[in-house]
Design a protein around this motif. Structure first.
Motif, short mmCIF file in Angstrom:
data_model
loop_
_atom_site.label_atom_id
_atom_site.label_comp_id
_atom_site.label_asym_id
_atom_site.label_seq_id
_atom_site.Cartn_x
_atom_site.Cartn_y
_atom_site.Cartn_z
N THR A 1 5.03 1.32 -0.52
CA THR A 1 5.20 2.21 -1.96
C THR A 1 6.04 3.68 -1.94
O THR A 1 5.86 4.18 -0.60
CB THR A 1 4.32 2.49 -3.16
OG1 THR A 1 3.44 3.43 -3.28
CG2 THR A 1 3.97 1.35 -3.25
N SER A 2 7.24 4.14 -2.47
CA SER A 2 7.29 5.67 -2.20
C SER A 2 5.96 6.46 -2.71
O SER A 2 5.55 5.99 -3.19
CB SER A 2 8.50 5.82 -2.39
OG SER A 2 10.10 5.44 -2.24
N LEU A 3 6.47 7.26 -2.53
CA LEU A 3 5.19 8.45 -3.18
C LEU A 3 6.00 9.36 -4.19
O LEU A 3 7.14 9.52 -3.71
CB LEU A 3 4.26 9.44 -1.59
CG LEU A 3 4.08 8.65 -0.96
CD1 LEU A 3 3.58 9.82 0.35
CD2 LEU A 3 2.53 8.41 -1.67
N MET B 1 -3.95 3.72 -6.28
CA MET B 1 -2.18 3.46 -6.80
C MET B 1 -2.99 3.30 -8.85
O MET B 1 -3.76 1.81 -8.84
CB MET B 1 -1.30 3.18 -6.59
CG MET B 1 -0.94 3.47 -4.88
SD MET B 1 0.21 2.56 -4.55
CE MET B 1 -0.30 1.75 -3.40
N ILE B 2 -2.65 3.32 -9.53
CA ILE B 2 -2.79 3.11 -11.16
C ILE B 2 -1.41 2.60 -11.33
O ILE B 2 -0.57 3.14 -11.65
CB ILE B 2 -2.95 4.34 -11.96
CG1 ILE B 2 -4.74 4.86 -10.88
CG2 ILE B 2 -3.79 3.25 -12.89
CD1 ILE B 2 -5.79 3.88 -10.92
N PRO B 3 -1.40 1.69 -11.23
CA PRO B 3 -0.21 0.51 -12.06
C PRO B 3 0.23 0.49 -13.25
O PRO B 3 -0.96 0.59 -13.75
CB PRO B 3 0.37 -0.78 -12.18
CG PRO B 3 -0.99 -0.89 -10.96
CD PRO B 3 -2.37 0.17 -11.12
N MET B 4 1.30 0.62 -13.77
CA MET B 4 1.52 1.43 -15.67
C MET B 4 2.44 0.70 -15.39
O MET B 4 3.85 0.30 -15.55
CB MET B 4 1.86 3.03 -15.74
CG MET B 4 0.54 3.72 -15.43
SD MET B 4 1.38 5.26 -15.22
CE MET B 4 1.71 5.79 -17.15
N SER C 1 0.74 -0.86 0.07
CA SER C 1 -0.28 -0.08 0.29
C SER C 1 1.22 1.00 -0.21
O SER C 1 1.92 0.81 -0.65
CB SER C 1 -0.82 0.01 0.81
OG SER C 1 -2.14 1.13 1.20
N ASN C 2 0.31 2.66 0.85
CA ASN C 2 2.14 3.08 0.32
C ASN C 2 0.77 3.97 1.88
O ASN C 2 -0.47 4.23 2.89
CB ASN C 2 1.19 4.57 -0.59
CG ASN C 2 0.09 5.46 -0.74
OD1 ASN C 2 -0.36 6.24 -0.48
ND2 ASN C 2 -0.77 5.02 -1.76
#
Length: 286
Positions: free
Chosen positions: A168-170, A196-199, A132-133
């Motif tokens: 995760t980092s921001l 968060m939208i993974p690319m 997560s973040n």
């Protein structure tokens, strides 16, 4: 790298809630409703096989809630995470990482399950790290009254208790480059804090896991924003920014909640960004 769709189960949600202030006469053109005003919704997760890592993005609702709870969501179909993993030759114990776009119950509920004697909860992927973040985790564990019903403590706190939680980092702007998981992340704050939208770079394509930034193909027009979003005007801006990127760069948009369209591309038109092509996951991943 290999990519696999993982179908965690289908359900239904109120069409009005899914399209906010947009009149029903408009949204039913793309998302027809039943007699109860409910529209078809999927929980389509994504599995990334990259070297020794198996990264599962989102986990659906899971199965630990009560019959009364599930009765609100009109479950349909026979898809489960376990059956879908098995169809691709995997088991939940093979998963090395679970990436949660955000912690609403329909995205992370499958991350936690009952223990054997149903006296408490345990992580459902015992060999995985859960991502997560920090900002979103704090938002979810101290929920506002609007989102409290979506952030269920039994879906969230056992992950931290397990010792398997990682952040995760921001990003400095919207996009985190070269993240710890091997893909870029677009951060969006309109639906909820730091979604968060993974690319994912896959062969010669960019596959974007759209989560709740773009729930279905019917949500492409900018004003078509869910009633669930905490900051709808911010969603408008974030959608416009992302859809312009997607049209400019021919991104392939993996739709988590669209029960009938798996992957789409978009294009610029006189009316703004609109649907270009529709693909199955088989078309793109095989």
């Amino acid at each position: 790298m290999n990519l696999y769709p993982i179908n965690a189960g289908n359900f239904k949600l109120d069409g009005g809630a899914m399209f906010g202030v947009v009149p029903k006469s408009l949204w039913t053109r793309t998302n027809p409703s039943d007699a109860n005003n409910m529209i078809d919704i999927a929980a389509r997760c994504l599995l990334i096989e990259d070297g020794n890592r198996l990264i599962l993005i989102d986990t659906g609702m899971g199965n630990k809630q009560s019959d009364k709870f599930f009765g609100y969501y009109f479950l349909w179909g026979n898809d489960t995470i376990d059956n879908s993993l098995k169809a691709h030759g995997f088991h939940r114990d093979d998963i090395t990482d679970v990436f949660m776009t955000h912690l609403h119950f329909d995205h992370c509920g499958g991350s936690v399950q009952w223990n054997n004697d149903r006296t408490g909860y345990e992580i459902a992927f015992k060999n995985a790290q859960f991502w997560s973040n920090k900002n979103h985790w704090q938002w979810a564990t101290n929920p506002n009254n609007r989102e409290k019903a979506s952030f269920l403590k039994e879906n969230i706190l056992p992950i931290e208790d397990s010792g398997h939680l990682k952040f995760t980092s921001l990003p400095e702007s919207n996009i985190l480059k070269n993240s710890e998981l091997g893909f870029d992340i677009f951060f969006a704050n309109g639906h909820t804090e730091k979604q968060m939208i993974p690319m994912i770079q896959y062969k010669d394509k960019t596959i974007c896991f759209m989560a709740d930034l773009l729930p279905t193909a019917g949500h492409i027009p900018l004003p078509f924003v869910m009633g669930y979003d905490t900051r709808p005007l911010l969603t408008l801006d974030e959608k416009e920014k992302f859809l312009n990127l997607a049209a400019n760069n021919n991104y392939y948009l993996f739709l988590e909640h669209d029960a009938h369209n798996e992957i789409i591309t978009v294009q610029h038109t006189e009316k703004g960004v609109r649907l270009k092509d529709v693909y199955t996951t088989y078309d793109i991943f095989n």
